[in-house]
Design a protein around this motif. Structure first.
Motif, short mmCIF file in Angstrom:
data_model
loop_
_atom_site.label_atom_id
_atom_site.label_comp_id
_atom_site.label_asym_id
_atom_site.label_seq_id
_atom_site.Cartn_x
_atom_site.Cartn_y
_atom_site.Cartn_z
N VAL A 1 0.87 -1.15 0.15
CA VAL A 1 0.05 0.06 -0.03
C VAL A 1 0.94 1.23 0.13
CG1 VAL A 1 -1.74 1.35 1.52
CG2 VAL A 1 -1.98 -1.02 0.81
N ARG A 2 1.98 1.27 0.66
CA ARG A 2 2.79 2.48 0.96
C ARG A 2 3.30 2.51 -0.45
NH1 ARG A 2 3.78 0.22 6.29
NH2 ARG A 2 5.65 -0.83 5.40
N MET B 1 2.22 1.54 -3.54
CA MET B 1 1.52 2.04 -4.33
C MET B 1 1.23 3.58 -4.22
SD MET B 1 0.69 -0.04 -6.66
CE MET B 1 0.47 -1.61 -6.99
N LYS B 2 1.22 4.20 -3.01
CA LYS B 2 0.91 5.57 -2.65
C LYS B 2 2.26 6.27 -3.22
CE LYS B 2 -2.00 5.22 1.15
NZ LYS B 2 -2.24 5.32 2.84
N ARG B 3 3.52 5.75 -3.03
CA ARG B 3 4.70 6.43 -3.53
C ARG B 3 4.71 6.38 -5.25
NH1 ARG B 3 10.95 4.58 -2.53
NH2 ARG B 3 11.77 6.69 -3.25
N ARG C 1 2.21 6.49 -7.34
CA ARG C 1 0.88 7.31 -7.67
C ARG C 1 1.53 8.73 -7.91
NH1 ARG C 1 -3.32 10.31 -7.46
NH2 ARG C 1 -5.34 9.63 -8.50
N GLU C 2 2.50 9.11 -7.15
CA GLU C 2 2.99 10.62 -7.11
C GLU C 2 4.00 10.68 -8.18
OE1 GLU C 2 1.13 12.71 -5.65
OE2 GLU C 2 -0.19 11.00 -5.21
N CYS D 1 -2.69 2.01 -9.76
CA CYS D 1 -2.49 2.28 -8.19
C CYS D 1 -3.64 2.43 -7.60
CB CYS D 1 -1.34 3.68 -8.08
SG CYS D 1 0.17 3.10 -8.60
N ASP D 2 -4.60 3.43 -8.14
CA ASP D 2 -5.88 3.42 -7.47
C ASP D 2 -6.79 2.32 -7.31
OD1 ASP D 2 -5.25 6.11 -7.39
OD2 ASP D 2 -6.69 6.84 -9.00
N LEU E 1 -5.28 0.32 -4.28
CA LEU E 1 -5.67 1.20 -2.94
C LEU E 1 -7.11 0.83 -2.80
CD1 LEU E 1 -3.20 4.32 -3.52
CD2 LEU E 1 -2.77 2.41 -1.90
N ALA F 1 -6.18 -0.73 0.95
CA ALA F 1 -5.82 0.55 1.73
C ALA F 1 -7.16 0.64 2.70
CB ALA F 1 -5.71 1.83 0.93
#
Length: 255
Positions: A216-217, A219-221, A223-224, A247-248, A251, A255
């Motif tokens: 999850v972490r 994917m958040k990274r 995504r940016e 990624c969405d 999550l 997430a």
């Protein structure tokens, strides 16, 4: 009777410096993308496939200078031919497994537990037979398959640089699929080699060494990240819009 392949690898030139190689006779679950990246001073071979046939022999027309074999992680389908290279690079979390593989590796369906088969099918892959659909040569014994130790000559961590002369890649630690999963990010061109942290297919996050909160972490990274193109460990390459969608979707599920 299982046929004998005319050749084991196929390849496609992506641009002036990147060539994709793959093993068409390996089932999709285990068919890794092998990326050759040409540099001014040395080349990269990002992942090396199953190791069923010689990668260096198949790619000898590409290998005209020193090569660094990069392990985006150390699952069998990505490190099978690392043993053919003098210089191998891996994240510190999986360096020991590249040097002394703990996974025996198999090509036989009968070696999979029913639990593993169910997990693979739930993830979105169908597996109902052995892992190859042809033999690399006459007399090849599927039972002889194993993962050979590789020379670990460079151990990296998040933020390190891989410099091949005219191209510089940042190491991104992207755990979740496995502890030492990593990508190579070239900010100048917006190019990411993502390994199995992200690809346009069913992602596997319930393997023995997977970690969903870490994924999850990751994917958040990702995504940016201002990517232009993602060259992944499996399936076709894609751009930023698809990266965000993937990624969405993950999550929303985890997430």
């Amino acid at each position: 009777m299982i046929p004998i392949a005319d050749r084991w690898f196929e390849s496609k030139r992506v641009d002036d410096s990147i060539t994709l190689l793959w093993e068409p006779h390996v089932i999709p679950l285990m068919r890794c993308n092998i990326w050759h990246v040409r540099g001014r001073d040395r080349d990269l071979m990002i992942d090396t496939g199953m190791g069923i046939a010689s990668l260096t022999e198949a790619a000898k027309h590409l290998l005209t200078k020193p090569v660094t074999a990069v392990a985006t992680h150390t699952h069998a389908d990505h490190i099978g031919s690392h043993c053919e290279f003098e210089h191998c690079l891996v994240h510190k979390a999986e360096a020991a497994n590249l040097a002394t593989p703990t996974e025996r590796g198999t090509l036989l369906y009968s070696d999979f537990s029913q639990e593993d088969v169910i997990k693979i099918r739930v993830a979105g892959y169908e597996i109902d037979g052995d892992l190859i659909t042809a033999l690399p040569h006459a007399g090849y014994d599927l039972r002889s398959y194993k993962i050979n130790p590789a020379r670990v000559t460079e151990i990296v961590e998040d933020g390190d640089t891989v410099d091949i002369g005219d191209r510089r890649f940042e190491v991104m630690h992207l755990p979740g699929h496995s502890p030492g999963s990593m990508g190579l990010w070239e900010a100048d061109s917006g190019t990411l080699f993502s390994g199995d942290a992200l690809y346009d297919g069913p992602l596997l996050d319930e393997l023995d060494d997977s970690d969903i909160p870490a994924y999850v972490r990751t994917m958040k990274r990702l995504r940016e990240l201002p990517v232009r193109v993602v060259h992944a460990g499996h399936d076709p390459s894609f751009g930023r819009e698809r990266l965000v969608e993937l990624c969405d979707a993950y999550l929303a599920k985890r997430a």
